[in-house]
Scaffold this motif. Sequence first.
Motif, mmCIF file in Angstrom:
data_model
loop_
_atom_site.group_PDB
_atom_site.id
_atom_site.type_symbol
_atom_site.label_atom_id
_atom_site.label_comp_id
_atom_site.label_asym_id
_atom_site.label_seq_id
_atom_site.Cartn_x
_atom_site.Cartn_y
_atom_site.Cartn_z
ATOM 1 N N GLN A 127 0.987 -1.149 -0.050
ATOM 2 C CA GLN A 127 0.060 0.069 -0.070
ATOM 3 C C GLN A 127 0.901 1.255 0.042
ATOM 4 N N ARG A 128 1.931 1.029 0.370
ATOM 5 C CA ARG A 128 2.986 2.266 0.280
ATOM 6 C C ARG A 128 4.001 2.228 -0.780
ATOM 7 N N GLY A 129 3.680 1.261 -1.791
ATOM 8 C CA GLY A 129 4.627 1.141 -3.043
ATOM 9 C C GLY A 129 5.918 0.365 -2.860
ATOM 10 N N GLU A 130 5.992 -0.252 -1.723
ATOM 11 C CA GLU A 130 7.112 -1.370 -1.675
ATOM 12 C C GLU A 130 6.525 -2.667 -1.938
ATOM 13 N N SER A 131 7.920 -3.340 -2.382
ATOM 14 C CA SER A 131 7.587 -4.778 -2.596
ATOM 15 C C SER A 131 7.457 -5.638 -1.165
ATOM 16 N N PRO A 132 6.842 -6.727 -0.989
ATOM 17 C CA PRO A 132 6.580 -7.399 0.301
ATOM 18 C C PRO A 132 7.733 -8.316 0.432
ATOM 19 N N ILE A 133 8.250 -8.325 1.738
ATOM 20 C CA ILE A 133 9.326 -9.448 2.109
ATOM 21 C C ILE A 133 8.710 -10.860 2.531
ATOM 22 N N ALA A 134 9.528 -11.787 1.995
ATOM 23 C CA ALA A 134 9.031 -13.039 2.423
ATOM 24 C C ALA A 134 9.467 -13.382 3.889
ATOM 25 N N PRO A 135 8.709 -13.995 4.653
ATOM 26 C CA PRO A 135 9.216 -14.589 6.007
ATOM 27 C C PRO A 135 10.420 -15.230 6.069
ATOM 28 N N ASP A 136 11.238 -15.237 7.555
ATOM 29 C CA ASP A 136 12.245 -16.017 7.684
ATOM 30 C C ASP A 136 11.742 -17.025 8.477
ATOM 31 N N SER A 137 11.667 -18.089 8.091
ATOM 32 C CA SER A 137 10.979 -19.233 8.829
ATOM 33 C C SER A 137 11.860 -19.452 10.285
ATOM 34 N N LYS A 138 13.137 -19.271 10.371
ATOM 35 C CA LYS A 138 13.992 -19.590 11.572
ATOM 36 C C LYS A 138 13.987 -18.305 12.628
ATOM 37 N N ALA A 139 13.170 -17.360 12.330
ATOM 38 C CA ALA A 139 13.378 -16.044 12.811
ATOM 39 C C ALA A 139 12.071 -16.201 14.282
ATOM 40 N N ASP A 140 12.299 -15.503 15.520
ATOM 41 C CA ASP A 140 11.257 -15.651 16.306
ATOM 42 C C ASP A 140 10.047 -14.647 15.703
ATOM 43 N N HIS A 141 8.637 -15.115 16.183
ATOM 44 C CA HIS A 141 7.503 -14.648 15.433
ATOM 45 C C HIS A 141 7.427 -13.037 15.301
#
Length: 362
Positions: A127-141
């Motif tokens: 919505q602010r014109g940026e690309s979404p970032i995929a999750p890091d499955s190993k990071a804390d929630h």
Amino acid sequence: MANGLDDVVAAETVLSDVDGLGGRLTIRGHSLPDLAGRWKYAEVVHLLFDGFFDDLPDDKELANAIGRARSEVFERIEPLLPFLASLDIYSAMRAGIALLPDGDKLPDALRLVAAPAVLTPALLRLQRGESPIAPDSKADHAADMLRMLTGIVASPKLAKALDTYLVTVCDHGLNASTFATRVVASTQAGLTSVVLAGLGALKGPLHGGAPGPVIEMLDAIEAHGDAAGWLRDEIARGRRIMGFGHRIYRVRDPRADVLKVVVRQLGAKGETGHRLAFAESVEQAALEVLRIAKPSRSLQTNVEFFTALLLEAAGFPKEAFTNVFAAGRVAGWIAHAREQQTSGRLIRPQSRYIGPVPDLVA
């Protein structure tokens, strides 16, 4: 009949107890201060889910499974994110969740726990014109939620603050959204249907929609320059003072105290420190004005007041505050749904007809 079902016991639960007179919140035998800031959100999800899923792993593996679920949700929904981003942020999150399988097994539950934390940052970025970032499955929630929002790894202090918030709001008795989820769960509907019911109830301004207006109130008071005068004018106009009063608590909301400490820990300097100092002055003015204007009611600080400050400091816009609330509360909804499905009955209260009666033919 109790107006609004006040004092009606509609369920027996092991999940949480709200002591409105004592100002205490108990979650599965633990007081809120014992959990918030000490247990990670994934550990509290394990606590809530324990006994309701046969294949529940230990809490460490559950955290890993939630991480994998974040990645799975992103992969499922990513192609549709541009369309979803054309909606308002809450409707977009709800629509994205509606696309998930409607099962009742642990993988279904974990996708639903993951979904608000994945969808909200992705949609905000689009919505602010940026690309979404995929999750890091190993990071804390919570840390991963912040990284997906900003594109940078959050400081441990900020990640812990958001994690503490998610724990603080994970469950809270038979509130409106949780009751809605139990009604739907009692029909043996799937967990996605259950969560969508909770999201529908949470959208209303009398439930989950309150923290955003707290920011608007603080901004208005800062522009006005006289907190007590602004507050008295609002009360005279019959308007509600946001962040004060609660349907159950007759003393201070214990969640407010937990979150106030968290916001203070974010730092006394800079914009966050200035905002907190100002908010605390508004809080004191509001408590005094409300005490004088409404002496028969106990209108104390509630969870929404410091929720607004914490989520603002974390970088979420006010229109997304309810999304983040849902990211914490979804675990409680799912636990209540499983409890209802395993030990409850179809919820079917009676109503009393008070409309016109047709003429009876002799």
